[in-house]
Design a protein around this motif. Structure first.
Motif, PDB file in Angstrom:
ATOM      1  N   SER A 181       1.016  -1.241   0.028  1.00 13.58           N
ATOM      2  CA  SER A 181      -0.221   0.293  -0.287  1.00 13.58           C
ATOM      3  C   SER A 181       1.288   1.398  -0.246  1.00 13.58           C
ATOM      4  CB  SER A 181      -0.802  -0.129   1.827  1.00 13.58           C
ATOM      5  OG  SER A 181      -0.087  -0.248   2.650  1.00 13.58           O
ATOM      6  N   GLY A 182       0.137   2.104  -0.313  1.00 13.28           N
ATOM      7  CA  GLY A 182       1.344   2.846  -0.621  1.00 13.28           C
ATOM      8  C   GLY A 182       0.595   4.903  -0.686  1.00 13.28           C
ATOM      9  N   ARG A 183       0.628   5.838  -0.938  1.00 16.69           N
ATOM     10  CA  ARG A 183       0.328   7.019  -1.056  1.00 16.69           C
ATOM     11  C   ARG A 183       0.363   7.038  -3.136  1.00 16.69           C
ATOM     12  NH1 ARG A 183       2.430  11.536   2.825  1.00 16.69           N
ATOM     13  NH2 ARG A 183       1.093  10.624   4.861  1.00 16.69           N
ATOM     14  N   LYS A 184      -0.897   8.095  -3.926  1.00 16.37           N
ATOM     15  CA  LYS A 184      -0.306   8.263  -4.834  1.00 16.37           C
ATOM     16  C   LYS A 184       0.590   8.908  -5.063  1.00 16.37           C
ATOM     17  CE  LYS A 184      -4.434   7.986  -5.876  1.00 16.37           C
ATOM     18  NZ  LYS A 184      -5.700   8.158  -6.957  1.00 16.37           N
ATOM     19  N   ASN A 185       1.314   9.570  -6.242  1.00 18.24           N
ATOM     20  CA  ASN A 185       2.038  10.895  -6.775  1.00 18.24           C
ATOM     21  C   ASN A 185       1.442  11.657  -7.784  1.00 18.24           C
ATOM     22  OD1 ASN A 185       3.851  12.995  -6.410  1.00 18.24           O
ATOM     23  ND2 ASN A 185       5.625  11.348  -7.151  1.00 18.24           N
ATOM     24  N   PRO A 186       0.585  12.578  -7.704  1.00 12.84           N
ATOM     25  CA  PRO A 186       0.851  13.359  -6.394  1.00 12.84           C
ATOM     26  C   PRO A 186      -0.700  13.332  -5.596  1.00 12.84           C
ATOM     27  CG  PRO A 186      -0.858  14.112  -8.255  1.00 12.84           C
ATOM     28  CD  PRO A 186      -0.143  13.667  -9.394  1.00 12.84           C
ATOM     29  N   ARG A 187       0.007  13.589  -3.905  1.00 13.06           N
ATOM     30  CA  ARG A 187      -1.012  13.653  -3.368  1.00 13.06           C
ATOM     31  C   ARG A 187      -2.305  13.520  -3.004  1.00 13.06           C
ATOM     32  NH1 ARG A 187      -0.671  14.510   3.118  1.00 13.06           N
ATOM     33  NH2 ARG A 187      -2.267  12.880   3.816  1.00 13.06           N
ATOM     34  N   ASP A 188      -2.912  12.342  -4.053  1.00 11.90           N
ATOM     35  CA  ASP A 188      -4.939  12.510  -3.797  1.00 11.90           C
ATOM     36  C   ASP A 188      -5.356  11.144  -3.591  1.00 11.90           C
ATOM     37  OD1 ASP A 188      -3.779  10.866  -6.390  1.00 11.90           O
ATOM     38  OD2 ASP A 188      -5.152  12.328  -7.842  1.00 11.90           O
ATOM     39  N   GLY A 189      -5.177  10.380  -2.282  1.00 10.02           N
ATOM     40  CA  GLY A 189      -5.552   9.481  -2.540  1.00 10.02           C
ATOM     41  C   GLY A 189      -4.279   8.101  -2.576  1.00 10.02           C
ATOM     42  N   GLY A 190      -4.360   6.884  -2.452  1.00  2.54           N
ATOM     43  CA  GLY A 190      -3.919   5.271  -2.734  1.00  2.54           C
ATOM     44  C   GLY A 190      -4.030   4.415  -3.252  1.00  2.54           C
ATOM     45  N   VAL A 191      -3.585   3.857  -2.885  1.00  3.54           N
ATOM     46  CA  VAL A 191      -3.251   2.269  -3.666  1.00  3.54           C
ATOM     47  C   VAL A 191      -2.987   1.474  -2.722  1.00  3.54           C
ATOM     48  CG1 VAL A 191      -2.890   1.458  -6.035  1.00  3.54           C
ATOM     49  CG2 VAL A 191      -3.059   3.114  -6.235  1.00  3.54           C
ATOM     50  N   ILE A 192      -3.416   0.430  -2.912  1.00  3.60           N
ATOM     51  CA  ILE A 192      -3.724  -0.682  -1.835  1.00  3.60           C
ATOM     52  C   ILE A 192      -3.712  -1.769  -2.797  1.00  3.60           C
ATOM     53  CG2 ILE A 192      -4.314  -2.253   0.430  1.00  3.60           C
ATOM     54  CD1 ILE A 192      -5.489  -0.163   1.108  1.00  3.60           C
ATOM     55  N   LEU A 193      -2.973  -3.165  -2.807  1.00  2.00           N
ATOM     56  CA  LEU A 193      -3.050  -4.457  -3.399  1.00  2.00           C
ATOM     57  C   LEU A 193      -3.332  -5.691  -2.169  1.00  2.00           C
ATOM     58  CD1 LEU A 193      -2.261  -5.595  -5.884  1.00  2.00           C
ATOM     59  CD2 LEU A 193       0.198  -6.690  -5.067  1.00  2.00           C
ATOM     60  N   ALA A 194      -4.271  -6.250  -2.289  1.00  2.00           N
ATOM     61  CA  ALA A 194      -4.572  -7.478  -1.425  1.00  2.00           C
ATOM     62  C   ALA A 194      -5.512  -8.456  -2.138  1.00  2.00           C
ATOM     63  CB  ALA A 194      -6.444  -6.214  -1.124  1.00  2.00           C
ATOM     64  N   VAL A 195      -6.082  -9.681  -1.056  1.00  2.29           N
ATOM     65  CA  VAL A 195      -6.055 -10.822  -1.750  1.00  2.29           C
ATOM     66  C   VAL A 195      -7.296 -10.636  -0.764  1.00  2.29           C
ATOM     67  CG1 VAL A 195      -4.069 -11.551  -2.357  1.00  2.29           C
ATOM     68  CG2 VAL A 195      -4.516 -12.283   0.215  1.00  2.29           C
ATOM     69  N   ALA A 196      -8.178 -11.605  -1.054  1.00  4.74           N
ATOM     70  CA  ALA A 196      -9.271 -12.136  -0.612  1.00  4.74           C
ATOM     71  C   ALA A 196      -9.671 -13.181  -1.776  1.00  4.74           C
ATOM     72  CB  ALA A 196     -10.546 -11.238   0.079  1.00  4.74           C
ATOM     73  N   GLU A 197     -10.753 -13.996  -0.801  1.00  2.00           N
ATOM     74  CA  GLU A 197     -11.732 -15.122  -1.390  1.00  2.00           C
ATOM     75  C   GLU A 197     -13.264 -14.435  -2.236  1.00  2.00           C
ATOM     76  OE1 GLU A 197     -13.445 -14.487   2.411  1.00  2.00           O
ATOM     77  OE2 GLU A 197     -10.854 -14.812   2.043  1.00  2.00           O
ATOM     78  N   ASP A 198     -13.062 -13.054  -1.863  1.00  2.33           N
ATOM     79  CA  ASP A 198     -14.172 -12.760  -2.819  1.00  2.33           C
ATOM     80  C   ASP A 198     -14.245 -11.230  -2.609  1.00  2.33           C
ATOM     81  OD1 ASP A 198     -15.730 -12.035  -0.698  1.00  2.33           O
ATOM     82  OD2 ASP A 198     -16.741 -14.035  -1.094  1.00  2.33           O
ATOM     83  N   ARG A 199     -14.835 -10.129  -3.598  1.00  2.00           N
ATOM     84  CA  ARG A 199     -14.618  -9.655  -4.029  1.00  2.00           C
ATOM     85  C   ARG A 199     -15.562  -8.291  -2.544  1.00  2.00           C
ATOM     86  NH1 ARG A 199     -14.665  -5.241  -8.315  1.00  2.00           N
ATOM     87  NH2 ARG A 199     -15.486  -3.957  -7.520  1.00  2.00           N
ATOM     88  N   ALA A 200     -16.916  -9.526  -2.309  1.00  2.00           N
ATOM     89  CA  ALA A 200     -18.076  -8.795  -1.053  1.00  2.00           C
ATOM     90  C   ALA A 200     -16.683  -8.469   0.122  1.00  2.00           C
ATOM     91  CB  ALA A 200     -18.930  -9.597  -0.893  1.00  2.00           C
ATOM     92  N   ARG A 201     -15.814  -9.494   0.140  1.00  2.00           N
ATOM     93  CA  ARG A 201     -14.869  -9.636   1.623  1.00  2.00           C
ATOM     94  C   ARG A 201     -14.056  -7.897   1.312  1.00  2.00           C
ATOM     95  NH1 ARG A 201     -10.490 -12.070   4.154  1.00  2.00           N
ATOM     96  NH2 ARG A 201     -10.338 -10.724   6.305  1.00  2.00           N
ATOM     97  N   ILE A 202     -13.831  -8.045  -0.105  1.00  2.00           N
ATOM     98  CA  ILE A 202     -12.420  -6.550  -0.078  1.00  2.00           C
ATOM     99  C   ILE A 202     -13.916  -5.260   0.577  1.00  2.00           C
ATOM    100  CG2 ILE A 202     -11.408  -5.153  -1.309  1.00  2.00           C
ATOM    101  CD1 ILE A 202     -10.238  -7.792  -0.222  1.00  2.00           C
ATOM    102  N   GLU A 203     -15.083  -5.514  -0.680  1.00  2.00           N
ATOM    103  CA  GLU A 203     -16.091  -4.516  -0.320  1.00  2.00           C
ATOM    104  C   GLU A 203     -16.321  -4.618   1.369  1.00  2.00           C
ATOM    105  OE1 GLU A 203     -19.093  -5.500  -2.549  1.00  2.00           O
ATOM    106  OE2 GLU A 203     -18.249  -4.810  -4.823  1.00  2.00           O
ATOM    107  N   GLY A 204     -16.530  -5.452   1.733  1.00  2.00           N
ATOM    108  CA  GLY A 204     -16.261  -5.471   3.133  1.00  2.00           C
ATOM    109  C   GLY A 204     -15.151  -4.126   4.471  1.00  2.00           C
ATOM    110  N   ILE A 205     -14.329  -4.678   3.696  1.00  2.00           N
ATOM    111  CA  ILE A 205     -12.689  -4.394   3.954  1.00  2.00           C
ATOM    112  C   ILE A 205     -13.160  -3.235   4.406  1.00  2.00           C
ATOM    113  CG2 ILE A 205     -10.626  -4.600   4.213  1.00  2.00           C
ATOM    114  CD1 ILE A 205     -11.069  -7.790   4.655  1.00  2.00           C
TER     115      ILE A 205
END
Length: 98
Positions: free
Chosen positions: A38-62
């Motif tokens: 994970s980390g900030r975008k450049n320019p600093r207008d947000g960020g990015v996370i690389l994640a793993v999970a069994e399904d999209r619903a879990r990631i959306e909940g997180i």
């Protein structure tokens, strides 16, 4: 595997006010084995996370529990993809194309 793109929806002073809670939330997801990078975008207008999970619903909940979201300072864009090629350190996350 998922790419979570955060876009700030509030001024940086409001983002910074929620930053400590956001970092604690990130740390907990790393401990759970859900977040890989994970980390900030450049320019600093947000960020990015690389994640793993069994399904999209879990990631959306997180994502919904991120203090940045509950503070109303960011929005998420979630992209699911099949990691068919990885660095050796990420080999356990490789998937066969369907």
């Amino acid at each position: 595997m998922f790419v979570l793109e955060l876009t700030y929806t509030a001024p940086l002073d409001q983002v910074d006010a929620a930053l400590e809670a956001h970092v604690a939330w990130l740390d907990a997801r790393y401990e759970q084995g859900v977040f890989l990078a994970s980390g900030r975008k450049n320019p600093r207008d947000g960020g990015v996370i690389l994640a793993v999970a069994e399904d999209r619903a879990r990631i959306e909940g997180i994502a919904a529990t991120d203090p940045f979201v509950t503070a109303g300072v960011c929005a998420y864009r979630i992209t699911e993809f099949t990691a068919t090629k990885t660095a050796p350190e990420l080999e356990r996350y490789r998937e066969s194309p369907s």
